[in-house]
Design a protein around this motif. Structure first.
Motif, PDB file in Angstrom:
ATOM      1  N   MET A  90       0.862  -1.176   0.000  1.00 50.50           N
ATOM      2  CA  MET A  90       0.000   0.000   0.000  1.00 50.50           C
ATOM      3  C   MET A  90       0.903   1.232   0.000  1.00 50.50           C
ATOM      4  SD  MET A  90      -2.989   0.997   2.750  1.00 50.50           S
ATOM      5  CE  MET A  90      -4.320   2.119   2.305  1.00 50.50           C
ATOM      6  N   TYR A  91       0.872   1.981  -1.115  1.00 44.96           N
ATOM      7  CA  TYR A  91       1.706   3.177  -1.249  1.00 44.96           C
ATOM      8  C   TYR A  91       0.874   4.414  -0.959  1.00 44.96           C
ATOM      9  CZ  TYR A  91       5.526   0.478  -3.269  1.00 44.96           C
ATOM     10  OH  TYR A  91       6.562  -0.411  -3.463  1.00 44.96           O
ATOM     11  N   LEU A  92       1.380   5.273  -0.093  1.00 45.23           N
ATOM     12  CA  LEU A  92       0.615   6.407   0.424  1.00 45.23           C
ATOM     13  C   LEU A  92       1.346   7.717   0.189  1.00 45.23           C
ATOM     14  CD1 LEU A  92       0.060   4.421   3.640  1.00 45.23           C
ATOM     15  CD2 LEU A  92      -1.864   5.137   2.239  1.00 45.23           C
ATOM     16  N   MET A  93       0.572   8.797   0.122  1.00 38.62           N
ATOM     17  CA  MET A  93       1.123  10.145   0.009  1.00 38.62           C
ATOM     18  C   MET A  93       0.955  10.866   1.334  1.00 38.62           C
ATOM     19  SD  MET A  93      -0.320  11.417  -3.700  1.00 38.62           S
ATOM     20  CE  MET A  93       0.728  12.880  -3.720  1.00 38.62           C
ATOM     21  N   ALA A  94       1.994  11.532   1.785  1.00 38.32           N
ATOM     22  CA  ALA A  94       1.897  12.349   2.985  1.00 38.32           C
ATOM     23  C   ALA A  94       1.097  13.615   2.678  1.00 38.32           C
ATOM     24  CB  ALA A  94       3.290  12.717   3.488  1.00 38.32           C
ATOM     25  N   PHE A  95       0.554  14.216   3.719  1.00 41.90           N
ATOM     26  CA  PHE A  95      -0.298  15.399   3.572  1.00 41.90           C
ATOM     27  C   PHE A  95       0.406  16.524   2.821  1.00 41.90           C
ATOM     28  CE2 PHE A  95      -1.514  19.587   5.240  1.00 41.90           C
ATOM     29  CZ  PHE A  95      -2.862  19.614   4.927  1.00 41.90           C
ATOM     30  N   ASP A  96       1.645  16.804   3.172  1.00 39.35           N
ATOM     31  CA  ASP A  96       2.332  17.922   2.542  1.00 39.35           C
ATOM     32  C   ASP A  96       2.580  17.673   1.058  1.00 39.35           C
ATOM     33  OD1 ASP A  96       4.136  15.914   3.157  1.00 39.35           O
ATOM     34  OD2 ASP A  96       5.806  17.291   3.516  1.00 39.35           O
ATOM     35  N   ILE A  97       2.752  16.409   0.673  1.00 38.18           N
ATOM     36  CA  ILE A  97       2.920  16.076  -0.743  1.00 38.18           C
ATOM     37  C   ILE A  97       1.615  16.306  -1.489  1.00 38.18           C
ATOM     38  CG2 ILE A  97       3.538  14.284  -2.392  1.00 38.18           C
ATOM     39  CD1 ILE A  97       5.855  15.254  -0.655  1.00 38.18           C
ATOM     40  N   VAL A  98       0.510  15.891  -0.872  1.00 42.98           N
ATOM     41  CA  VAL A  98      -0.803  16.118  -1.491  1.00 42.98           C
ATOM     42  C   VAL A  98      -1.041  17.606  -1.708  1.00 42.98           C
ATOM     43  CG1 VAL A  98      -3.300  15.929  -1.164  1.00 42.98           C
ATOM     44  CG2 VAL A  98      -1.813  14.005  -0.547  1.00 42.98           C
ATOM     45  N   MET A  99      -0.842  18.385  -0.673  1.00 40.81           N
ATOM     46  CA  MET A  99      -1.183  19.802  -0.744  1.00 40.81           C
ATOM     47  C   MET A  99      -0.244  20.596  -1.649  1.00 40.81           C
ATOM     48  SD  MET A  99      -3.925  19.825   0.989  1.00 40.81           S
ATOM     49  CE  MET A  99      -4.326  21.546   1.332  1.00 40.81           C
ATOM     50  N   SER A 100       0.958  20.109  -1.849  1.00 40.61           N
ATOM     51  CA  SER A 100       1.915  20.838  -2.684  1.00 40.61           C
ATOM     52  C   SER A 100       1.908  20.391  -4.143  1.00 40.61           C
ATOM     53  CB  SER A 100       3.338  20.684  -2.121  1.00 40.61           C
ATOM     54  OG  SER A 100       3.752  19.330  -2.166  1.00 40.61           O
ATOM     55  N   SER A 101       1.182  19.328  -4.445  1.00 42.26           N
ATOM     56  CA  SER A 101       1.131  18.820  -5.819  1.00 42.26           C
ATOM     57  C   SER A 101       0.059  19.557  -6.615  1.00 42.26           C
ATOM     58  CB  SER A 101       0.852  17.323  -5.832  1.00 42.26           C
ATOM     59  OG  SER A 101       1.875  16.606  -5.151  1.00 42.26           O
ATOM     60  N   ALA A 102       0.375  19.883  -7.844  1.00 39.26           N
ATOM     61  CA  ALA A 102      -0.551  20.643  -8.691  1.00 39.26           C
ATOM     62  C   ALA A 102      -1.615  19.757  -9.316  1.00 39.26           C
ATOM     63  CB  ALA A 102       0.223  21.379  -9.780  1.00 39.26           C
ATOM     64  N   GLN A 103      -1.343  18.463  -9.450  1.00 33.69           N
ATOM     65  CA  GLN A 103      -2.296  17.562 -10.090  1.00 33.69           C
ATOM     66  C   GLN A 103      -2.034  16.133  -9.629  1.00 33.69           C
ATOM     67  OE1 GLN A 103      -1.769  17.136 -14.319  1.00 33.69           O
ATOM     68  NE2 GLN A 103       0.423  16.760 -14.167  1.00 33.69           N
ATOM     69  N   MET A 104      -2.984  15.239  -9.939  1.00 33.90           N
ATOM     70  CA  MET A 104      -2.754  13.817  -9.706  1.00 33.90           C
ATOM     71  C   MET A 104      -1.645  13.352 -10.637  1.00 33.90           C
ATOM     72  SD  MET A 104      -6.395  11.852  -9.433  1.00 33.90           S
ATOM     73  CE  MET A 104      -7.774  12.493  -8.468  1.00 33.90           C
ATOM     74  N   GLU A 105      -0.693  12.610 -10.079  1.00 35.69           N
ATOM     75  CA  GLU A 105       0.380  12.050 -10.884  1.00 35.69           C
ATOM     76  C   GLU A 105       0.370  10.535 -10.739  1.00 35.69           C
ATOM     77  OE1 GLU A 105       4.217  14.103 -10.978  1.00 35.69           O
ATOM     78  OE2 GLU A 105       3.403  15.455  -9.441  1.00 35.69           O
ATOM     79  N   PRO A 106       0.805   9.811 -11.783  1.00 37.22           N
ATOM     80  CA  PRO A 106       0.756   8.342 -11.742  1.00 37.22           C
ATOM     81  C   PRO A 106       1.714   7.754 -10.723  1.00 37.22           C
ATOM     82  CG  PRO A 106       1.894   9.103 -13.717  1.00 37.22           C
ATOM     83  CD  PRO A 106       1.289  10.318 -13.074  1.00 37.22           C
ATOM     84  N   HIS A 107       1.368   6.553 -10.299  1.00 33.80           N
ATOM     85  CA  HIS A 107       2.103   5.859  -9.239  1.00 33.80           C
ATOM     86  C   HIS A 107       3.601   5.804  -9.486  1.00 33.80           C
ATOM     87  CE1 HIS A 107       3.151   2.682  -6.368  1.00 33.80           C
ATOM     88  NE2 HIS A 107       3.733   2.045  -7.380  1.00 33.80           N
TER      89      HIS A 107
END
Length: 223
Positions: free
Chosen positions: A52-69
């Motif tokens: 199960m690969y997860l994104m941390a909160f700061d990565i989510v909020m700083s990313s401009a768009q959904m990016e592939p795995h």
């Protein structure tokens, strides 16, 4: 879980017996287990066949768009599930609004970031799903603890957590590229199948389920 098709909201009866249900008025539905407990991952129902690969909160909020795995993984922006994360995992469900990319216009990603910001501000009022009118469940609310936990949570999404075929060609608006290695493609396909098979375990490890349902049209299919 919940589904949204042309504005219709459908709740799975099985889930209704073990969780609270509700709809955010700004494009997000949620499931919150009232009493989350860790279930062994080696049972038939919840076995995890792919990490199960997860994104941390700061990565989510700083990313401009959904990016592939694969792109996120190769850049070190994903974290693999660890037991200490239980109680901090949020499962985010989204639709595919494009043939090459699930969110070509960024509307679902923006909705997710806006809702997380709302929860942190304490704006967590939720409208009941119409099926709840027939039950004695209390009006759902994410509650104060989540306002503090949100920045310390880890987020799983289909597009970021499941290996994507030809991932580097599937970024929004990019043309589909021809694979350079059939062995590499088969490896991705095998991993994709294992990850999809693991989704029940991913959900079971999650403490909150958010379903992105903003008002949006499919980018490639009319109507």
């Amino acid at each position: 879980c919940f589904e949204s098709r042309c504005g219709m909201q459908i709740a799975c009866p099985r889930m209704a017996s073990r969780c609270l249900m509700g709809a955010w008025p700004t494009g997000m539905l949620f499931r919150h287990d009232a009493a989350k407990s860790k279930v062994p991952m080696d049972t038939d129902e919840v076995r995890m066949f792919f990490p199960m690969y997860l994104m941390a909160f700061d990565i989510v909020m700083s990313s401009a768009q959904m990016e592939p795995h694969q792109d996120l993984r190769d850049r070190g922006l994903l974290e693999e599930f660890a037991p200490w994360m239980v109680g901090r995992i949020i499962f985010v469900s989204h639709e595919w609004l494009g043939l090459r990319h699930p969110d070509p216009d960024g509307v679902q990603w923006l909705t997710l970031k806006r809702i997380l910001a709302r929860i942190m501000r304490g704006d967590d009022a939720v409208d009941l799903h119409w099926l709840d009118g027939f039950s004695k469940l209390p009006k759902p609310s994410i509650g104060a603890p989540w306002r503090t936990l949100i920045p310390h949570c880890y987020y799983w999404l289909d597009y970021t957590g499941v290996p994507q075929l030809d991932s580097r060609a599937r970024v929004a608006q990019a043309p589909v590229a021809t694979p350079t290695s059939s062995d590499h493609r088969h490896c991705e396909l095998d991993d994709l199948a294992l990850a999809v098979r693991s989704i029940p375990a991913y959900i079971d490890m999650s403490s909150l389920l958010l379903v992105l349902v903003p008002s949006a049209q499919h980018h490639d299919v009319a109507g």
